[in-house]
Design an enzyme around this catalytic site. Structure first.
Site, PDB file in Angstrom:
ATOM      1  N   ASP A 154       2.264   0.536  -2.260  1.00 39.12           N
ATOM      2  CA  ASP A 154       1.524  -0.697  -2.538  1.00 39.12           C
ATOM      3  C   ASP A 154       2.408  -1.854  -2.985  1.00 39.12           C
ATOM      4  O   ASP A 154       2.000  -3.014  -2.872  1.00 39.12           O
ATOM      5  CB  ASP A 154       0.463  -0.446  -3.609  1.00 39.12           C
ATOM      6  CG  ASP A 154       1.084  -0.073  -4.959  1.00 39.12           C
ATOM      7  OD1 ASP A 154       1.892   0.874  -4.996  1.00 39.12           O
ATOM      8  OD2 ASP A 154       0.769  -0.720  -5.967  1.00 39.12           O
ATOM      9  N   THR A 170       7.899   2.260 -10.267  1.00 32.82           N
ATOM     10  CA  THR A 170       8.075   0.884  -9.836  1.00 32.82           C
ATOM     11  C   THR A 170       8.302  -0.062 -11.006  1.00 32.82           C
ATOM     12  O   THR A 170       7.887   0.223 -12.118  1.00 32.82           O
ATOM     13  CB  THR A 170       6.775   0.508  -9.095  1.00 32.82           C
ATOM     14  OG1 THR A 170       6.661   1.322  -7.943  1.00 32.82           O
ATOM     15  CG2 THR A 170       6.708  -0.935  -8.731  1.00 32.82           C
ATOM     16  N   ARG A 201       7.437   5.644   5.018  1.00 33.15           N
ATOM     17  CA  ARG A 201       6.279   5.429   4.150  1.00 33.15           C
ATOM     18  C   ARG A 201       6.460   4.172   3.312  1.00 33.15           C
ATOM     19  O   ARG A 201       7.517   3.905   2.767  1.00 33.15           O
ATOM     20  CB  ARG A 201       6.091   6.642   3.236  1.00 33.15           C
ATOM     21  CG  ARG A 201       4.939   6.511   2.231  1.00 33.15           C
ATOM     22  CD  ARG A 201       5.419   6.049   0.872  1.00 33.15           C
ATOM     23  NE  ARG A 201       4.330   6.014  -0.114  1.00 33.15           N
ATOM     24  CZ  ARG A 201       4.426   5.477  -1.329  1.00 33.15           C
ATOM     25  NH1 ARG A 201       5.572   4.933  -1.709  1.00 33.15           N
ATOM     26  NH2 ARG A 201       3.401   5.479  -2.150  1.00 33.15           N
ATOM     27  N   VAL A 202       5.407   3.379   3.214  1.00 33.37           N
ATOM     28  CA  VAL A 202       5.392   2.176   2.391  1.00 33.37           C
ATOM     29  C   VAL A 202       4.238   2.278   1.409  1.00 33.37           C
ATOM     30  O   VAL A 202       3.115   2.583   1.795  1.00 33.37           O
ATOM     31  CB  VAL A 202       5.235   0.906   3.254  1.00 33.37           C
ATOM     32  CG1 VAL A 202       5.170  -0.332   2.373  1.00 33.37           C
ATOM     33  CG2 VAL A 202       6.371   0.802   4.261  1.00 33.37           C
ATOM     34  N   THR A 212       1.612  -0.260 -10.516  1.00 32.92           N
ATOM     35  CA  THR A 212       2.499   0.893 -10.392  1.00 32.92           C
ATOM     36  C   THR A 212       1.651   2.149 -10.428  1.00 32.92           C
ATOM     37  O   THR A 212       0.664   2.219 -11.163  1.00 32.92           O
ATOM     38  CB  THR A 212       3.540   0.925 -11.522  1.00 32.92           C
ATOM     39  OG1 THR A 212       4.323   2.129 -11.405  1.00 32.92           O
ATOM     40  CG2 THR A 212       2.902   0.899 -12.896  1.00 32.92           C
ATOM     41  N   GLY A 213       2.026   3.146  -9.628  1.00 32.82           N
ATOM     42  CA  GLY A 213       1.262   4.387  -9.631  1.00 32.82           C
ATOM     43  C   GLY A 213       1.072   4.939  -8.242  1.00 32.82           C
ATOM     44  O   GLY A 213       1.977   4.886  -7.401  1.00 32.82           O
ATOM     45  N   THR A 214      -0.122   5.450  -7.968  1.00 34.07           N
ATOM     46  CA  THR A 214      -0.441   6.074  -6.687  1.00 34.07           C
ATOM     47  C   THR A 214      -0.632   4.988  -5.644  1.00 34.07           C
ATOM     48  O   THR A 214      -1.725   4.451  -5.465  1.00 34.07           O
ATOM     49  CB  THR A 214      -1.712   6.934  -6.811  1.00 34.07           C
ATOM     50  OG1 THR A 214      -1.619   7.767  -7.961  1.00 34.07           O
ATOM     51  CG2 THR A 214      -1.886   7.806  -5.569  1.00 34.07           C
ATOM     52  N   GLY A 215       0.429   4.666  -4.931  1.00 35.44           N
ATOM     53  CA  GLY A 215       0.436   3.499  -4.064  1.00 35.44           C
ATOM     54  C   GLY A 215      -0.637   3.502  -3.005  1.00 35.44           C
ATOM     55  O   GLY A 215      -1.252   2.458  -2.716  1.00 35.44           O
TER      56      GLY A 215
END
Length: 313
Positions: A210, A179, A207-208, A230-233
């Site tokens: 964060d 992101t 899928r959405v 940014t990362g594991t949403g």
């Protein structure tokens, strides 16, 4: 890894292009230079706004648009492919002065998704628009539309084809192409945040993550700070990470560094990884992440300007 600047009373800007597994062994000198140049271009776009007395909101939009236009990043052109082989784009923006926010998910033809998010904030009574409605809205607003092929790159298609060979995979969990986002404080003391993404390679069922979720991957409040994650949403959503950072500052009187560290510790405890960038209401900017690297850059009115990739920079 954490890093912060000294607070000051003038403008400041920080941005990111994703956090993840990038290391010098993975990312050679030529690619490192390309990423640093791209980060610098986005930094220039945002600081140009702030230098002329523009708003934090305009600055984060300009910086994110520059990152969306660069195929190196997973946002706009260069976004990853879904399970079905499409590029689906999400973005959000928030004004810390008014707590107004806008986001759009599932965009298919909007060249700069952050512009659609801002239009949602400013031209509707809503906060989030999704899928067919978001696409129709962006067209009706006259926001530049492109052929979906514009977003696709050979490298993203290669990643998707590699993912497609995996058995029983939900999505590609390699986050090194993440992101993008920006946070800023302007000369009037207002903060803003914006985030944009193509999501995860192989995502399905709409899928959405964060990024477009206000209070998770994007948040701004003049009483505390502006955050882009940014990362594991999924984990950032579960923790309401962006809002949690601001709430800890307001309710517990924690510094932004303390609040960010606490939330990232919770993220790690839940098995999540990634990072955040922040701009405090006092003008301090910084980065924090629990991965080997994070594409990042920042600048301020005092002359500080830097770009970095790896944790030891």
């Amino acid at each position: 890894m954490t890093d912060a600047t000294v607070p000051h009373s003038r403008w400041s800007l920080a941005l990111h292009g994703g956090a993840g597994s990038m290391t010098p062994d993975i990312l050679g000198p030529e690619m490192q230079d390309a990423y640093r140049d791209a980060l610098g271009t986005a930094l220039d776009a945002g600081t140009a706004v702030l230098r002329r007395g523009g708003s934090a909101l305009d600055a984060v939009e300009a910086a994110v648009m520059a990152l969306e236009d660069d195929p190196l990043f997973n946002a706009g052109r260069g976004a990853v492919f879904t399970f079905e082989g499409k590029n689906e784009l999400d973005a959000a923006i928030m004004d810390g002065a008014t707590l107004s926010a806008g986001s759009a998910t599932g965009l298919l033809r909007t060249k700069n998704p952050v512009r659609a998010a801002r239009a949602v904030m400013e031209e509707t009574p809503h906060v989030m628009l999704a899928n067919d409605g978001a696409n129709r809205f962006a067209e009706e607003q006259g926001i530049e539309q492109v052929d979906p092929a514009y977003f696709a790159t050979a490298e993203r298609r290669r990643q998707w084809e590699e993912f497609s060979q995996k058995k029983d995979a939900w999505f590609d969990t390699d986050l090194k192409y993440g992101t993008v986002g920006a946070v800023a404080r302007d000369a009037d003391g207002h903060v803003a945040a914006a985030t944009s993404t193509g999501g995860l390679t192989g995502k399905r069922w709409g899928r959405v993550g964060d990024s477009p979720v206000i209070g998770a991957g994007t948040y701004a409040d003049d009483r505390s700070c502006a955050i882009s994650a940014t990362g594991t949403g999924e984990t950032f959503i579960e923790l309401a990470a962006g809002h949690e950072i601001g709430a800890r500052m307001r309710m517990l009187n924690e510094t932004v560094e303390e609040a960010v560290a606490a939330v990232l510790a919770e993220l790690g405890a839940k098995g999540g990884n990634g990072g955040v960038i922040y701009a405090g209401a006092d003008g301090a900017t910084g980065f924090a992440f629990n991965t080997p690297g994070m594409y990042r850059a920042r600048a301020d009115a005092e002359g500080m300007r830097e770009t970095a990739i790896f944790a030891d920079e």
